[in-house]
Motif scaffolding. Sequence first.
Motif, short mmCIF file in Angstrom:
data_model
loop_
_atom_site.label_atom_id
_atom_site.label_comp_id
_atom_site.label_asym_id
_atom_site.label_seq_id
_atom_site.Cartn_x
_atom_site.Cartn_y
_atom_site.Cartn_z
N THR A 1 2.60 -2.70 6.93
CA THR A 1 2.90 -3.51 5.74
C THR A 1 1.72 -4.33 5.25
N LEU A 2 1.03 -5.03 6.15
CA LEU A 2 -0.03 -5.95 5.73
C LEU A 2 -1.15 -5.26 4.95
N PRO A 3 -1.73 -4.17 5.46
CA PRO A 3 -2.76 -3.49 4.66
C PRO A 3 -2.19 -2.84 3.40
N LEU A 4 -0.93 -2.43 3.46
CA LEU A 4 -0.30 -1.82 2.29
C LEU A 4 -0.11 -2.84 1.17
N LEU A 5 0.27 -4.07 1.53
CA LEU A 5 0.39 -5.13 0.53
C LEU A 5 -0.96 -5.44 -0.10
N LEU A 6 -1.98 -5.47 0.73
CA LEU A 6 -3.34 -5.74 0.23
C LEU A 6 -3.80 -4.61 -0.70
N TYR A 7 -3.50 -3.37 -0.29
CA TYR A 7 -3.85 -2.21 -1.12
C TYR A 7 -3.13 -2.28 -2.47
N THR A 8 -1.86 -2.71 -2.45
CA THR A 8 -1.08 -2.81 -3.68
C THR A 8 -1.68 -3.81 -4.64
N SER B 1 6.89 -4.59 -1.61
CA SER B 1 7.57 -5.82 -1.19
C SER B 1 8.92 -5.50 -0.54
N ASP B 2 9.54 -4.38 -0.92
CA ASP B 2 10.81 -3.97 -0.30
C ASP B 2 10.60 -3.67 1.19
N LEU B 3 9.51 -2.96 1.48
CA LEU B 3 9.17 -2.68 2.87
C LEU B 3 8.78 -3.96 3.60
N ALA B 4 8.06 -4.86 2.92
CA ALA B 4 7.60 -6.10 3.54
C ALA B 4 8.77 -6.99 3.95
N LYS B 5 9.82 -7.06 3.13
CA LYS B 5 11.00 -7.86 3.47
C LYS B 5 11.62 -7.38 4.77
N VAL C 1 2.33 -12.84 4.84
CA VAL C 1 3.18 -11.96 4.03
C VAL C 1 3.55 -12.66 2.73
N PHE C 2 3.84 -13.97 2.81
CA PHE C 2 4.22 -14.73 1.62
C PHE C 2 3.13 -14.68 0.56
N ILE C 3 1.90 -14.98 0.93
CA ILE C 3 0.82 -15.04 -0.04
C ILE C 3 0.50 -13.67 -0.61
N LEU C 4 0.58 -12.61 0.21
CA LEU C 4 0.29 -11.26 -0.28
C LEU C 4 1.34 -10.78 -1.28
N ILE C 5 2.60 -11.17 -1.07
CA ILE C 5 3.65 -10.79 -2.01
C ILE C 5 3.61 -11.69 -3.24
N ALA C 6 3.41 -12.99 -3.02
CA ALA C 6 3.50 -13.97 -4.11
C ALA C 6 2.47 -13.73 -5.21
N LEU C 7 1.30 -13.22 -4.86
CA LEU C 7 0.27 -12.99 -5.86
C LEU C 7 0.70 -11.98 -6.91
N GLY D 1 4.09 -23.88 2.78
CA GLY D 1 4.63 -23.02 1.73
C GLY D 1 4.46 -23.63 0.35
N VAL D 2 4.63 -24.95 0.23
CA VAL D 2 4.46 -25.64 -1.05
C VAL D 2 3.01 -25.55 -1.51
N VAL D 3 2.08 -25.72 -0.57
CA VAL D 3 0.65 -25.63 -0.90
C VAL D 3 0.32 -24.23 -1.41
N LEU D 4 0.82 -23.21 -0.71
CA LEU D 4 0.58 -21.83 -1.13
C LEU D 4 1.23 -21.55 -2.49
#
Length: 391
Positions: A88-95, A121-125, A160-166, A200-203
């Motif tokens: 998931t982590l490299p896949l989110l970055l690739y996305t 993000s579906d896989l990441a959840k 995971v939060f920051i990679l999806i949130a962007l 989380g608020v800072v991010l």
Amino acid sequence: MFNINAILERTKGDRWIWLIIIMLSLISIMAVYSATGTIANKKGISVERYLLFKHVIFVFLGIGMIYISHLLDYKYYAGISKILMIITLPLLLYTLVFGGQINGAARWVQVPVIGLTFQTSDLAKLALITFLARMLTKKQENIKDVKNAFLPIMGSVCVVFILIALANLSTALMLFGVSILLLIIGRISIKQILVVCAGGVVLLMFVIFLGPRRETYKSRINAFMHPELQHSDKTYQSDHSKIALATGGLFGKGPGNSTERNFLPHPYSDFIFAIIIEEYGTVGGLAIVVLYLVLLYRCVRIVTRSPKAFGALLAAGLSFSLTIQAFANMAVAVGLGPVTGVPLPLVSMGGTSMIFTSIAFGIILSVSRDVEEHSSNKQEKVIVGEIPAMA
């Protein structure tokens, strides 16, 4: 040879959840059939053909995934979660870098050879929730240890939060909320949870004010908070959703009679709840709400009865994720929240969303199956133990 009786005999788990799955699937087919009429005509094909290849197949494939994943002992998902996180982590970055653009956000990647696209993000959840359940279970003996327990758990959540949130802030926020609930259930100290929330608020502030989609997020928040000050194009989706709700009345216009499906950009996914209320009225909308509330109740019942911590955390995380997403989608449709773009689980049209949602349901049913077997074995031991006394 296909034997329906043999399949039914092997179908285990909470019967109420199975019934809810069937009912939501049927509602999905009817609602999507109506909502895709306009887009099918634009493509110059029949609604039946468009629906068959774009939705019905995925509905049945999803039910098949539920059946298969519920047969697998939920304990195996602890090991699978590690593999999922590694993927998931490299896949989110690739996305983020190379993903397909939807409304200015990189959310999709294409699977080579078959050409199928899916939302990472579906896989990441699924990956993060199963991984958190595993980590919280594994670290229970030293759960208050900051270095060995808190930091690895918090790190996985924040990354995971920051990679999806962007690319998809609404999904990231819901996943973060589910993660906090899991930390509470997993006995992480309140002080540490407050640290996670502060982080989380800072991010969140970073994503909203400095992220690549900051203008989109600010626009959506302003449109929700001050709709009267916005240009009509800024509130177009929410305006037509409200029209669908207002014209639906108590019992609706009837199946297939929606008019707002011709105006809403995504009537078959993001705003399908508005189409359901327009066609089936407030009564139809309340029926959907009740189904998700019953689902939550049955899942909480599984959590409280699960003999193992991992099963309880797994069922809790997945059930909270599904129901929070459902109520977020419905809240947007009725004007109680800014436009998010999250689908209604098991109802909205969407291939990868349907598949990963189905796997989540299957895992919950796998935990339920274990609860039933544990209760059955316990009763058998009690009965066997009583026989000598009765003699």
